[in-house]
Design an enzyme around this catalytic site. Structure first.
Site, PDB file in Angstrom:
ATOM      1  N   SER A 163       0.961  -0.917   0.029  1.00 40.61           N
ATOM      2  CA  SER A 163      -0.083  -0.081  -0.117  1.00 40.61           C
ATOM      3  C   SER A 163       1.154   1.438   0.031  1.00 40.61           C
ATOM      4  O   SER A 163       1.978   1.116   0.655  1.00 40.61           O
ATOM      5  CB  SER A 163      -0.778   0.071   1.130  1.00 40.61           C
ATOM      6  OG  SER A 163      -1.510   1.166   1.297  1.00 40.61           O
ATOM      7  N   TYR A 176      -1.308  -0.909   9.960  1.00 40.80           N
ATOM      8  CA  TYR A 176      -1.450  -1.041   8.515  1.00 40.80           C
ATOM      9  C   TYR A 176      -0.055  -0.740   7.813  1.00 40.80           C
ATOM     10  O   TYR A 176       0.448  -1.373   7.077  1.00 40.80           O
ATOM     11  CB  TYR A 176      -2.798  -0.374   8.097  1.00 40.80           C
ATOM     12  CG  TYR A 176      -2.976  -0.465   6.664  1.00 40.80           C
ATOM     13  CD1 TYR A 176      -3.746  -1.687   6.308  1.00 40.80           C
ATOM     14  CD2 TYR A 176      -2.741   0.313   5.580  1.00 40.80           C
ATOM     15  CE1 TYR A 176      -3.838  -2.027   4.931  1.00 40.80           C
ATOM     16  CE2 TYR A 176      -3.133   0.373   4.184  1.00 40.80           C
ATOM     17  CZ  TYR A 176      -3.827  -1.004   3.784  1.00 40.80           C
ATOM     18  OH  TYR A 176      -4.178  -1.066   2.606  1.00 40.80           O
TER      19      TYR A 176
HETATM   20  N1  LIG Z   1      -8.534  -0.201  -1.901  1.00 47.06           N
HETATM   21  C1  LIG Z   1      -7.432   0.648  -1.837  1.00 47.06           C
HETATM   22  O1  LIG Z   1      -7.577   1.726  -1.954  1.00 47.06           O
HETATM   23  C2  LIG Z   1      -6.388  -0.001  -1.604  1.00 47.06           C
HETATM   24  C3  LIG Z   1      -5.103   1.080  -1.353  1.00 47.06           C
HETATM   25  C4  LIG Z   1      -4.039   0.302  -0.858  1.00 47.06           C
HETATM   26  C5  LIG Z   1      -3.842  -1.171  -0.651  1.00 47.06           C
HETATM   27  N2  LIG Z   1      -4.902  -1.806  -0.758  1.00 47.06           N
HETATM   28  C6  LIG Z   1      -4.592  -3.135  -0.594  1.00 47.06           C
HETATM   29  O2  LIG Z   1      -5.238  -3.961  -1.432  1.00 47.06           O
HETATM   30  C7  LIG Z   1      -5.795  -5.212  -1.058  1.00 47.06           C
HETATM   31  C8  LIG Z   1      -7.183  -5.563  -1.079  1.00 47.06           C
HETATM   32  O3  LIG Z   1      -7.750  -4.780  -2.052  1.00 47.06           O
HETATM   33  P1  LIG Z   1      -9.257  -5.585  -2.218  1.00 47.06           P
HETATM   34  O4  LIG Z   1      -9.966  -4.581  -2.925  1.00 47.06           O
HETATM   35  O5  LIG Z   1      -9.099  -6.842  -2.993  1.00 47.06           O
HETATM   36  O6  LIG Z   1      -9.991  -5.779  -1.112  1.00 47.06           O
HETATM   37  P2  LIG Z   1     -11.304  -6.754  -0.516  1.00 47.06           P
HETATM   38  O7  LIG Z   1     -11.352  -6.420   0.847  1.00 47.06           O
HETATM   39  O8  LIG Z   1     -12.337  -6.460  -1.502  1.00 47.06           O
HETATM   40  O9  LIG Z   1     -10.506  -8.401  -0.854  1.00 47.06           O
HETATM   41  C9  LIG Z   1      -9.582  -8.925   0.169  1.00 47.06           C
HETATM   42  C10 LIG Z   1     -10.213 -10.259   0.351  1.00 47.06           C
HETATM   43  O10 LIG Z   1      -9.273 -10.908   1.114  1.00 47.06           O
HETATM   44  C11 LIG Z   1     -10.189 -11.624   2.059  1.00 47.06           C
HETATM   45  N3  LIG Z   1      -9.378 -12.051   3.351  1.00 47.06           N
HETATM   46  C12 LIG Z   1      -9.303 -11.199   4.278  1.00 47.06           C
HETATM   47  N4  LIG Z   1      -8.620 -11.737   5.358  1.00 47.06           N
HETATM   48  C13 LIG Z   1      -8.422 -12.857   4.706  1.00 47.06           C
HETATM   49  C14 LIG Z   1      -7.921 -14.000   5.670  1.00 47.06           C
HETATM   50  N5  LIG Z   1      -7.400 -13.985   6.831  1.00 47.06           N
HETATM   51  N6  LIG Z   1      -7.692 -15.295   4.915  1.00 47.06           N
HETATM   52  C15 LIG Z   1      -8.180 -15.279   3.514  1.00 47.06           C
HETATM   53  N7  LIG Z   1      -8.830 -14.048   3.098  1.00 47.06           N
HETATM   54  C16 LIG Z   1      -8.880 -13.061   3.337  1.00 47.06           C
HETATM   55  C17 LIG Z   1     -11.230 -11.026   1.988  1.00 47.06           C
HETATM   56  O11 LIG Z   1     -12.409 -11.861   2.539  1.00 47.06           O
HETATM   57  C18 LIG Z   1     -11.486 -10.475   0.848  1.00 47.06           C
HETATM   58  O12 LIG Z   1     -12.537 -11.298  -0.017  1.00 47.06           O
HETATM   59  C19 LIG Z   1      -5.202  -5.285   0.483  1.00 47.06           C
HETATM   60  O13 LIG Z   1      -3.994  -5.916   0.609  1.00 47.06           O
HETATM   61  C20 LIG Z   1      -5.158  -3.665   0.581  1.00 47.06           C
HETATM   62  O14 LIG Z   1      -4.460  -3.310   1.714  1.00 47.06           O
HETATM   63  C21 LIG Z   1      -5.926  -1.011  -1.068  1.00 47.06           C
END
Ligand SMILES: NC(=O)c1ccc[n+]([C@@H]2O[C@H](COP(=O)([O-])OP(=O)(O)OC[C@H]3O[C@@H](n4cnc5c(N)ncnc54)[C@H](O)[C@@H]3O)[C@@H](O)[C@H]2O)c1
Length: 279
Positions: A163, A176
């Site tokens: 991130s 985070y």
């Molecule tokens: N959207 C943003 O603005 C943004 C910015 C920076 C970084 N990120 C990073 O992007 C990634 C996620 O984005 P996304 O939109 O796919 O999020 P999301 O929450 O839609 O998808 C993440 C998935 O991970 C699964 N998950 C969570 N914990 C888990 C676990 N312990 N075991 C198995 N599955 C698990 C959730 O069920 C979910 O389906 C993350 O690493 C987040 O930190 C996002």
């Protein structure tokens, strides 16, 4: 005479940039909402480029929806419901991939959580432990479990989702930020220690991406209006808008593919220019 540097590049592959390269996408479901999540968009993008997929998530229903979308692209898709932070989670993921396809060429680690975080002086032990466990410890353990198969493939690629918070101001997101800074460091060490074994490792730092996890979830927890919160984020981006999960997915596709065959150990911002302000 043809030298190594002017030799023709890899021949274009028929049918896709990841044709027949088995890819594991961990965190392939998504937080519920109107927009598509990073993990789901990446799974669909990899499928469009011909990768047989093992999709992993702890949320079975959401995982099933992604699997259906990926299968519609015409590739073979297996699924595994796993909590990646559980003791046997990483080993189960690797076993499921080997059972379904016999090999792993791409490991994409998308799982990330942030709820319950806070500034250092207000962060509770259990929130710190949970965020660090899921975002960093589980990612390290998944990479450790998958490295033998990635090495055995002779052409492995790891893509870790970090991130921009790892390097930019994020004072209220202590665990985070720490976990994502750890993801960057982990990725560099994976790159250095696996380079001679045919495995590359790179990370992506998404900035403000318009996903339910990035917008709906924090807006809810701040009791803020979704539209106003999304506009606030967009206003902080030099390009003037949030990114979409497809922007993250396309960067992941590049890093996973042979087009990035000379790229390892890098951390790429996908952020509409925000990191240029950090320097
Ligand atoms: N959207 C943003 O603005 C943004 C910015 C920076 C970084 N990120 C990073 O992007 C990634 C996620 O984005 P996304 O939109 O796919 O999020 P999301 O929450 O839609 O998808 C993440 C998935 O991970 C699964 N998950 C969570 N914990 C888990 C676990 N312990 N075991 C198995 N599955 C698990 C959730 O069920 C979910 O389906 C993350 O690493 C987040 O930190 C996002």
């Amino acid at each position: 005479m043809t030298t190594a540097s002017d030799a023709p590049g890899p021949a274009p592959v028929d049918g896709g940039r990841l044709q027949d390269r088995v890819a594991v996408v961990v965190g392939a479901g998504q937080t519920a909402g109107e927009t598509i999540g990073n993990g789901r968009a990446t799974a669909v993008t990899f499928a469009r480029q011909g990768a047989p997929l093992l999709l992993v998530d702890r949320d079975e229903a959401s995982l099933g929806e992604t699997a259906e979308m990926a299968r519609a692209e015409g590739v073979e898709v297996a699924t595994s419901v796993v909590d990646v932070a559980s003791d046997d989670g990483p080993d189960r993921i690797v076993a499921a991939a080997l059972e379904a396809f016999g090999r792993i060429e791409v490991l994409h680690n998308n799982v990330g959580v942030g709820l319950g975080d806070g500034p250092p002086h207000h962060l509770a032990d259990d929130a710190y432990d949970r965020i660090m466990d899921v975002n960093l410890r589980a990612m390290w353990r998944t990479c450790r479990a998958a490295v033998p198969a990635l090495r055995a493939s002779g052409n492995g690629a790891i893509v870790n989702i970090s991130s921009l918070a790892a390097i930019a101001a994020a004072g209220n997101l202590t665990a985070y930020k720490l976990s994502k800074a750890g993801v960057n460091a982990l990725t560099q060490n994976l790159a250095l220690t696996n380079a001679k074994h045919g495995v590359r490792a790179n990370a992506i730092m998404p900035g403000f991406i318009d996903t339910p996890m990035g917008v709906d979830e924090p807006a809810r927890s701040l009791d803020a209006d979704r539209t106003a919160y999304a506009e606030l984020r967009a206003g902080l981006v030099p390009l003037g808008r949030q990114g979409s999960a497809w922007d993250v997915a396309h960067a992941a596709l590049f890093l996973a593919s042979d087009e990035a065959r000379f790229i390892t150990g890098v951390v790429i911002p996908v952020d509409g220019g925000q990191s240029a302000r950090v320097g």
